[in-house]
Design a protein around this motif. Sequence first.
Motif, short mmCIF file in Angstrom:
data_model
loop_
_atom_site.label_atom_id
_atom_site.label_comp_id
_atom_site.label_asym_id
_atom_site.label_seq_id
_atom_site.Cartn_x
_atom_site.Cartn_y
_atom_site.Cartn_z
N ILE A 296 -3.89 28.84 28.18
CA ILE A 296 -4.07 29.27 29.74
C ILE A 296 -2.77 29.90 29.99
O ILE A 296 -2.65 30.74 30.45
CB ILE A 296 -4.58 28.00 30.11
N TRP A 300 -1.92 33.60 31.11
CA TRP A 300 -1.37 34.01 32.40
C TRP A 300 -0.13 34.74 32.35
O TRP A 300 -0.15 35.52 32.96
CB TRP A 300 -1.32 32.55 33.27
N GLU A 337 7.54 34.58 34.89
CA GLU A 337 6.64 34.74 33.69
C GLU A 337 7.19 34.67 32.18
O GLU A 337 6.30 33.87 31.52
CB GLU A 337 5.70 36.35 33.67
#
Length: 522
Positions: A296, A300, A337
């Motif tokens: 995940i 993402w 990120e």
Amino acid sequence: MKSHRLKLKHLIMGVAMAAFFLTSIGSVWGGYRMNIDSIKENTLETNRVYAQKLASTADSYLNEAFQILGYSADQVRTKMDDEQILNDETERLRLQNQMFNSVVITNAKGLVLSVSPPSIEIKGEILTSIGAKEALAKKTPIISKPYEAMTGRLIIFISHPIFSESNEYLGMIAGTIYLKEPNAFKTLLGEHYSKDGSYVYVVDSDGRVIYHQDPSRINDIVTKNKVVQAVTSGKDGAQLVENTKGVKMLAGYSAVASTGWGVVAQKPLEVALAPSFDRVQEVIIKSVPLMFVSIIIVLWAAARIANPLQQLASLTEESLDKKNVEGLKSVSGWYFEAYSLKNALVRSLSFLHGQVSFFKDQSTVDPLTGITNRRTMDSMLAEWLASKVPHVIILLDLDHFKSVNDTYGHAVGDKVLQFLARQMESVAREGDVCCRYGGEEFVILLPNTTIEEATLVAEQLRKTLADTVSPCGRPITLSAGIAAYPAMAHTTEALIEAADDALYLAKQEGRNQVKVGVSKKE
């Protein structure tokens, strides 16, 4: 015009996911294969040692049978005309220790003078069976090959000649073992098989089955079996073999020296490897939540990544190399990120390498007792020898352990071995290594230790066992042999031989004691 080419975020997602799963599968598979190889080696060695001990026991048993018959021959040689004495002697032999199913005394022409039990109605008849003819002709102690007797039974004929004081051949005294009925082999070997398909069988020198837990297999010729071919040629060893039912078996085998027979102890490969399957399943189950979370995070973060992710993707594809984990840590995470993805990959790959380390650790440990296995012990001794590290070994063996298995069953026997391992660990000092050598034999490695210090450790263990109730409901005892490098030997083989000789001496002198070996230097 809208481009149909892959976007960078999609390409990075694909590469990251593919690398992650390939790394996971490769790590788990590699660890799994290492664990399987270790289990195979341990099971083969255990079965080899077990078959060797049973073969030694059978050899001693048959030699004892000759001695008993020889003693009886000496007792009756001056009383061959006394029917009552002959009857008493055959009855005593049959009932004394249940060694024989029947006992017979004949004159020099094979005429039956006495037989026990009397229900075998051959008294007064001349024996014409293969075993009887061979014994009468050779006039020496013999063990026949399996054959069908006058009574219609499949038997083995063990005989001893009777000579007068002037060396005149008077006849023979013989005991028979009924192969397809309850017999001495069943008493000697016990129920050495379990519901998982493990069992023991015995073949004669021609490859004919003379003992098997399935009576219908007795008298079968199994010379096509590679293990039978090896053991009937006098070899001891262990190998993977496929039995007559097509089941792959991990078989240990050993020859019975006095007869040319062979004892085979084997366990189904599938059963032996079952614990490894369970461990893999357990690892996968425990890994799923962390893998799911990691995926995940990767997905993402990949959607918001630009240039830094190209470096991360390249490193992830080679994630089996631990150096690449450090490479991931060095990637610049100058925005949120990239920083999150980098940390997620580092955690996931570190976890997978941890699982590989787990499987490696499993391959160094004996699965039953939880202490160091034989292969790791050999490697450690080789390293110490190469580095000239002075060390002492304590080779120990449980006294009368076979009686524990026979009386209480193998499950209790396994608990007794685990109990011994815990007691070994309790007396071991920092730096000492407790190992399972095979079967009920164990070793304690003591680096940079004197013989006196090692003797204190061995005596402490011996006294603790003798004073402590074991899982079988009573204390157990051990015998131990001690040898030191380089004082007694220049090689590991000679060192173990010195300790084994000392252990044998401890057994000979009454068991439950510790003996120090003598020098094996040439």
